[in-house]
Design an enzyme around this catalytic site. Structure first.
Site, PDB file in Angstrom:
ATOM      1  N   GLY A   4       0.838  -1.191   0.000  1.00  0.00           N
ATOM      2  CA  GLY A   4       0.000   0.000   0.000  1.00  0.00           C
ATOM      3  C   GLY A   4       0.872   1.240   0.000  1.00  0.00           C
ATOM      4  N   GLN A  58       3.203  10.011   0.968  1.00  0.00           N
ATOM      5  CA  GLN A  58       4.481   9.290   1.016  1.00  0.00           C
ATOM      6  C   GLN A  58       5.362   9.558  -0.200  1.00  0.00           C
ATOM      7  OE1 GLN A  58       2.544   5.306   2.065  1.00  0.00           O
ATOM      8  NE2 GLN A  58       4.505   5.203   3.112  1.00  0.00           N
ATOM      9  N   CYS A  64       6.242   0.230   7.534  1.00  0.00           N
ATOM     10  CA  CYS A  64       5.835   1.318   6.647  1.00  0.00           C
ATOM     11  C   CYS A  64       7.056   1.743   5.841  1.00  0.00           C
ATOM     12  CB  CYS A  64       5.318   2.490   7.488  1.00  0.00           C
ATOM     13  SG  CYS A  64       4.868   3.915   6.496  1.00  0.00           S
ATOM     14  N   LEU A  65       6.854   1.951   4.541  1.00  0.00           N
ATOM     15  CA  LEU A  65       7.972   2.343   3.676  1.00  0.00           C
ATOM     16  C   LEU A  65       8.564   3.685   4.099  1.00  0.00           C
ATOM     17  CD1 LEU A  65       6.407   1.285   0.249  1.00  0.00           C
ATOM     18  CD2 LEU A  65       8.203   0.072   1.521  1.00  0.00           C
ATOM     19  N   HIS A  85      -4.249   1.683   7.555  1.00  0.00           N
ATOM     20  CA  HIS A  85      -2.885   2.229   7.607  1.00  0.00           C
ATOM     21  C   HIS A  85      -2.730   3.368   6.577  1.00  0.00           C
ATOM     22  CE1 HIS A  85       1.678   1.512   7.877  1.00  0.00           C
ATOM     23  NE2 HIS A  85       1.544   2.327   6.843  1.00  0.00           N
ATOM     24  N   GLU A  86      -3.216   3.125   5.345  1.00  0.00           N
ATOM     25  CA  GLU A  86      -3.036   4.136   4.291  1.00  0.00           C
ATOM     26  C   GLU A  86      -3.916   5.369   4.535  1.00  0.00           C
ATOM     27  OE1 GLU A  86      -0.486   3.713   2.662  1.00  0.00           O
ATOM     28  OE2 GLU A  86      -0.262   1.563   3.034  1.00  0.00           O
ATOM     29  N   HIS A  96      -2.355   7.684   6.862  1.00  0.00           N
ATOM     30  CA  HIS A  96      -1.344   8.539   6.235  1.00  0.00           C
ATOM     31  C   HIS A  96      -1.966   9.851   5.740  1.00  0.00           C
ATOM     32  CE1 HIS A  96       2.502   6.476   6.097  1.00  0.00           C
ATOM     33  NE2 HIS A  96       1.962   5.354   5.647  1.00  0.00           N
TER      34      HIS A  96
HETATM   35 NI    NI Z   1       2.831   3.461   5.657  1.00  0.00          NI
END
Ligand code: NI
Length: 165
Positions: free
Chosen positions: A46, A51, A93-94, A135-136, A139
């Site tokens: 995701g 991000q 998380c990236l 989660h997304e 963000h």
């Molecule tokens: Ni993330």
């Protein structure tokens, strides 16, 4: 198409509230394509627009396995309209490299949003997909998974992150 740079903490864009998308145009479509490419390249399941440095309410996801055909999803202005149950699962998380932790979230969610054709989409998800969506969408509100940990765990991770920097 292009692989975009993934912003990492403590970049400010990760902490801002993203703006609603008013017009689903070609620019949005091409950003969504680039975000998907960036997500698969990472690899991740995701990715939210903040991000990649764009503070707008756009997410992409695909809870894929390497042996599966890709099944990319794009969701614009997503909103959680119902949630149910509780579930604990390890997340990463990236944008927060090197950290994984167990996070408590709803087990099942209903999410409404729009696709690239401006069609309203209602998703009913549970388990991993429900987790990715929560989660997304977090963000988009400037919330990271580490914010959802207990205070003690959060302090430990903060210390570790400071050392890594
Ligand atoms: Ni993330």
């Amino acid at each position: 198409m292009a692989v975009l740079e993934i912003k990492k903490i403590p970049e400010k864009v990760l902490r801002s509230r993203a703006e609603e998308i008013k017009s689903i145009n070609g620019e949005i479509a091409s950003l969504a394509q680039d975000m998907l490419e960036t997500m698969y390249d990472a690899p991740g399941i995701g990715l939210a627009a903040p991000q990649v440095g764009k503070p707008i309410r756009l997410i992409v996801f695909d809870i894929w396995h390497p042996e599966d055909e890709p099944n990319p999803h794009v969701l614009i202005n997503p909103v959680i309209t119902a949630k149910e149950g509780l579930d604990v699962m390890e997340e990463g998380c990236l944008s927060v490299p090197g950290v994984r932790a167990e996070v408590k979230r709803s087990y099942r969610v209903e999410v409404k949003g729009y696709d690239l054709n401006e069609k309203e989409v209602v998703l009913e998800a549970e388990g991993l997909l429900a987790r990715v969506l929560q989660h997304e969408i977090d963000h988009l509100d400037g919330v990271l998974f580490i914010d959802r940990l207990s205070r003690v765990k959060r302090e430990l991770i903060k210390k570790r992150l400071r050392r890594m920097r």
